[in-house]
Design an enzyme around this catalytic site. Structure first.
Site, PDB file in Angstrom:
ATOM      1  N   ASN A  14      12.313  31.384 -28.351  1.00  0.00           N
ATOM      2  CA  ASN A  14      12.109  30.467 -27.232  1.00  0.00           C
ATOM      3  C   ASN A  14      12.861  29.165 -27.437  1.00  0.00           C
ATOM      4  OD1 ASN A  14      10.358  31.328 -24.940  1.00  0.00           O
ATOM      5  ND2 ASN A  14       9.012  31.960 -26.609  1.00  0.00           N
ATOM      6  N   ARG A  65      -5.842  19.857 -43.198  1.00  0.00           N
ATOM      7  CA  ARG A  65      -5.084  19.887 -41.948  1.00  0.00           C
ATOM      8  C   ARG A  65      -4.684  18.478 -41.517  1.00  0.00           C
ATOM      9  NH1 ARG A  65      -8.038  22.414 -36.894  1.00  0.00           N
ATOM     10  NH2 ARG A  65      -7.717  24.320 -38.081  1.00  0.00           N
ATOM     11  N   MET A  90       3.047  28.360 -35.264  1.00  0.00           N
ATOM     12  CA  MET A  90       1.848  29.127 -35.573  1.00  0.00           C
ATOM     13  C   MET A  90       0.878  28.354 -36.459  1.00  0.00           C
ATOM     14  SD  MET A  90       2.572  31.683 -33.773  1.00  0.00           S
ATOM     15  CE  MET A  90       1.236  32.795 -34.193  1.00  0.00           C
ATOM     16  N   LEU A  93      -3.275  22.695 -34.437  1.00  0.00           N
ATOM     17  CA  LEU A  93      -3.128  21.254 -34.613  1.00  0.00           C
ATOM     18  C   LEU A  93      -4.458  20.560 -34.329  1.00  0.00           C
ATOM     19  CD1 LEU A  93       0.297  21.025 -32.806  1.00  0.00           C
ATOM     20  CD2 LEU A  93      -0.082  20.734 -35.266  1.00  0.00           C
ATOM     21  N   ASN A 107       3.221  23.967 -24.699  1.00  0.00           N
ATOM     22  CA  ASN A 107       3.184  25.193 -25.492  1.00  0.00           C
ATOM     23  C   ASN A 107       3.444  26.384 -24.585  1.00  0.00           C
ATOM     24  OD1 ASN A 107       2.540  26.860 -27.859  1.00  0.00           O
ATOM     25  ND2 ASN A 107       0.675  27.412 -26.755  1.00  0.00           N
ATOM     26  N   HIS A 109       2.467  30.480 -24.403  1.00  0.00           N
ATOM     27  CA  HIS A 109       1.525  31.442 -24.967  1.00  0.00           C
ATOM     28  C   HIS A 109       1.770  32.808 -24.343  1.00  0.00           C
ATOM     29  CE1 HIS A 109      -2.130  32.807 -26.928  1.00  0.00           C
ATOM     30  NE2 HIS A 109      -2.463  33.395 -25.791  1.00  0.00           N
ATOM     31  N   THR A 141      -4.051  20.738 -25.195  1.00  0.00           N
ATOM     32  CA  THR A 141      -5.245  19.909 -25.326  1.00  0.00           C
ATOM     33  C   THR A 141      -5.968  20.320 -26.606  1.00  0.00           C
ATOM     34  OG1 THR A 141      -6.672  21.444 -24.119  1.00  0.00           O
ATOM     35  CG2 THR A 141      -5.468  19.788 -22.812  1.00  0.00           C
ATOM     36  N   ASP A 145      -5.377  26.865 -26.643  1.00  0.00           N
ATOM     37  CA  ASP A 145      -4.857  27.731 -25.585  1.00  0.00           C
ATOM     38  C   ASP A 145      -5.635  27.610 -24.273  1.00  0.00           C
ATOM     39  OD1 ASP A 145      -2.884  28.697 -27.298  1.00  0.00           O
ATOM     40  OD2 ASP A 145      -4.094  30.393 -27.954  1.00  0.00           O
TER      41      ASP A 145
END
Length: 217
Positions: A14, A65, A90, A93, A107, A109, A141, A145
């Protein structure tokens, strides 16, 4: 010209579609950087060959993280982007990272959200026996997803499809709608209102035709 940073984890197909669209003039942005969370991400070589600066922020070097997110954000901000694009990135966040780029983080998906969020979307679609599958570009957000949808494209699920065949059919559509969504953003035509996206008509009166979904097959 709007500055874009792309995040990848693997081959970056992509990302390559976005680079091709900028090279052809179809996408009026400057892709100023590509950041990967894996040093072996194949897309890094593609970006370098196109003259785009690359960076690596290896998530495996960070126990938390939040620490990874902080270094990733600092790396992105070095490019001073107007838009950050997740193109097969992948990693989940954290909320603080997502809010830092709220309204300018996109993003793609590989499903027709809200159906099949998360991983293994094509396998799950086949297991559920759906007849229509596809892909979605959305604003990111903190809810995984589930951000506001910008554009979707559908493909038929054919008798005899396996996971690879369905994934390949969806990927063709991903490469069509991702540059389109980024172009709309760059043109200032996307607006968020109460969690929903509206799209202004083009100023020059031109239009873009999105092929309708095909039912059955």
């Amino acid at each position: 010209m709007m500055r874009v940073v792309i995040l990848i984890s693997g081959r970056g197909s992509n990302m390559a579609s976005l680079l091709a669209a900028t090279a052809s003039g179809a996408l009026p942005v400057e892709i100023v950087g590509v950041v990967a969370n894996r040093a072996d991400a194949q897309g890094l070589a593609t970006a370098t060959a196109c003259g785009v600066s690359t960076r690596i922020v290896d998530h495996r070097l960070y126990a938390e993280r939040e620490a990874f997110d902080a270094v990733l954000a600092a790396t992105i901000d070095d490019f001073a982007p107007d838009l950050v694009v997740l193109a097969g990135f992948m990693r989940i966040l954290g909320d603080s990272f997502v809010r830092r780029y709220a309204g300018r983080l996109l993003n793609i998906h590989p499903s027709l959200l809200p159906a099949f969020p998360g991983l293994h979307t094509h396998r799950r679609a086949l297991a559920e026996g759906v007849r229509i599958h596809g892909c979605t570009v959305h604003f990111v957000t903190p809810d995984l997803d589930h951000g506001p949808v910008i554009v979707q494209a559908a493909v038929p699920v054919l008798d005899g499809d396996d996971e690879a065949a369905l994934a390949a059919r969806v990927l063709v559509r991903e490469h069509q709608i991702f540059p389109l969504a980024v172009r709309w953003f760059a043109e200032g035509r996307l607006h968020l209102n109460d969690g929903r996206v509206t799209l202004d008509a083009p100023q020059d009166g031109s239009g873009v035709l999105i092929a309708p979904p095909v039912v059955g097959g």
